[in-house]
Scaffold this active site. Structure first.
Site, PDB file in Angstrom:
ATOM      1  CB  CYS A 101      24.206 -38.347  35.067  1.00 53.10           C
ATOM      2  SG  CYS A 101      23.070 -38.213  36.453  1.00 53.10           S
ATOM      3  CG  ASP A 118      16.672 -36.641  29.467  1.00 48.47           C
ATOM      4  OD1 ASP A 118      17.086 -37.178  28.415  1.00 48.47           O
ATOM      5  OD2 ASP A 118      16.538 -37.270  30.539  1.00 48.47           O
TER       6      ASP A 118
HETATM    7  O1  LIG Z   1      20.507 -41.903  34.971  1.00 47.73           O
HETATM    8  C1  LIG Z   1      19.408 -42.314  35.377  1.00 47.73           C
HETATM    9  O2  LIG Z   1      19.212 -43.498  35.667  1.00 47.73           O
HETATM   10  C2  LIG Z   1      18.274 -41.345  35.515  1.00 47.73           C
HETATM   11  C3  LIG Z   1      17.114 -41.768  36.125  1.00 47.73           C
HETATM   12  C4  LIG Z   1      16.046 -40.916  36.264  1.00 47.73           C
HETATM   13  C5  LIG Z   1      16.119 -39.633  35.796  1.00 47.73           C
HETATM   14  C6  LIG Z   1      17.263 -39.181  35.167  1.00 47.73           C
HETATM   15  C7  LIG Z   1      18.351 -40.029  35.021  1.00 47.73           C
HETATM   16  N1  LIG Z   1      19.511 -39.607  34.390  1.00 47.73           N
HETATM   17  C8  LIG Z   1      19.560 -38.466  33.545  1.00 47.73           C
HETATM   18  O3  LIG Z   1      19.068 -38.820  32.266  1.00 47.73           O
HETATM   19  C9  LIG Z   1      19.672 -38.003  31.293  1.00 47.73           C
HETATM   20  C10 LIG Z   1      20.025 -38.743  30.022  1.00 47.73           C
HETATM   21  O4  LIG Z   1      20.695 -39.912  30.155  1.00 47.73           O
HETATM   22  P1  LIG Z   1      21.225 -40.715  28.854  1.00 47.73           P
HETATM   23  O5  LIG Z   1      22.538 -40.095  28.482  1.00 47.73           O
HETATM   24  O6  LIG Z   1      20.196 -40.569  27.778  1.00 47.73           O
HETATM   25  O7  LIG Z   1      21.369 -42.120  29.309  1.00 47.73           O
HETATM   26  C11 LIG Z   1      20.836 -37.324  31.960  1.00 47.73           C
HETATM   27  O8  LIG Z   1      20.462 -35.973  32.121  1.00 47.73           O
HETATM   28  C12 LIG Z   1      20.956 -37.943  33.322  1.00 47.73           C
HETATM   29  O9  LIG Z   1      21.276 -36.938  34.250  1.00 47.73           O
END
Ligand SMILES: O=C(O)c1ccccc1N[C@@H]1O[C@H](COP(=O)(O)O)[C@@H](O)[C@H]1O
Length: 221
Positions: free
Chosen positions: A9, A134
């Site tokens: 993502c 998450d």
């Molecule tokens: O990626 C982003 O900036 C974000 C912003 C707001 C909501 C979700 C976002 N991303 C999602 O966050 C999780 C975990 O990310 P990480 O691997 O812990 O960095 C993932 O599901 C992204 O889709």
């Protein structure tokens, strides 16, 4: 062999998508949340979308966005799947776009810190195509923060919906996470970055190759 699917993502560069597709990433996430450092506007998203070929999914991520904005993204960017990562999107709202959607459940807030509470929250979204777990943070996501995985152990059988494990997943904690939860898919953002929004080709490759070996070993058990 059961293959764990992978979504990465927060892409902001066409070339990073090109590299991700080349190594076999299943889904590419684009963040339409203005407060995220990975936010891209619709014009940039149209360019990123062109790098995603058929048989690889484009996932549009929203946080408490308006219906008009989401419909505009549907119209201009043509995502395959919508991901709702905020805290005010009801099941009715998520369904109203007539498109497959992922509902993110952010674990660790005051009202989501027991298995029972999480189960009841999941049940509200019984038409979701996937439930993504998450960690709770004030910034909504992309934090690199891991949550207590034991809280969702065996929940997939109860909710009867594919589970996407997220929140701080990286090369180092991948094996324990997969063995413990056995999710349908993982979703990773900061764990494969060289800097915020810039994906590292080597980190993506290392993650995919480690996952491949974990899946092979698990299928032998
Ligand atoms: O990626 C982003 O900036 C974000 C912003 C707001 C909501 C979700 C976002 N991303 C999602 O966050 C999780 C975990 O990310 P990480 O691997 O812990 O960095 C993932 O599901 C992204 O889709």
């Amino acid at each position: 062999m059961k293959r764990t699917r992978v979504k990465i993502c927060g892409f902001t560069e066409e070339n990073d998508i090109y590299e991700a597709v080349k190594i076999g990433i299943d889904a590419i996430g684009i963040v339409f949340y203005e407060k995220s450092k990975r936010f891209v506007d619709i014009n940039k998203a149209i360019k990123l979308r062109k790098e995603i070929p058929i048989f690889v999914n484009c996932v549009a991520l929203f946080v408490n966005a308006t219906k008009d904005f989401i419909m505009k993204v549907q119209d201009k960017v043509c995502p395959d799947i919508l991901q709702f990562h905020g805290d005010i999107e009801s099941q009715q709202f998520c369904e109203s776009f007539h498109q497959k959607f992922i509902r993110a459940i952010r674990i660790g807030s005051d009202h989501l810190n027991s298995t029972e509470q999480i189960y009841l929250e999941c049940k509200k979204y019984n038409n979701a195509s996937g439930i993504l777990f998450d960690s709770y943070t004030n910034n909504y996501g992309g934090s690199g923060k891991i949550f207590q995985h034991d809280l969702i152990k065996n929940l997939d059988k109860k909710i009867n919906c594919p589970i996407i494990l997220s929140g701080g997943i990286n090369h180092d904690n991948l094996e324990t996470a997969i063995k413990n939860i056995q999710p349908w898919a993982i979703d990773v953002s900061s764990g494969v970055e060289s800097s915020c929004g810039i994906k590292s080709k080597n980190k993506m490759k290392d993650l995919i190759s480690k996952l491949y070996h974990i899946d092979i070993n698990n299928s032998r058990l």
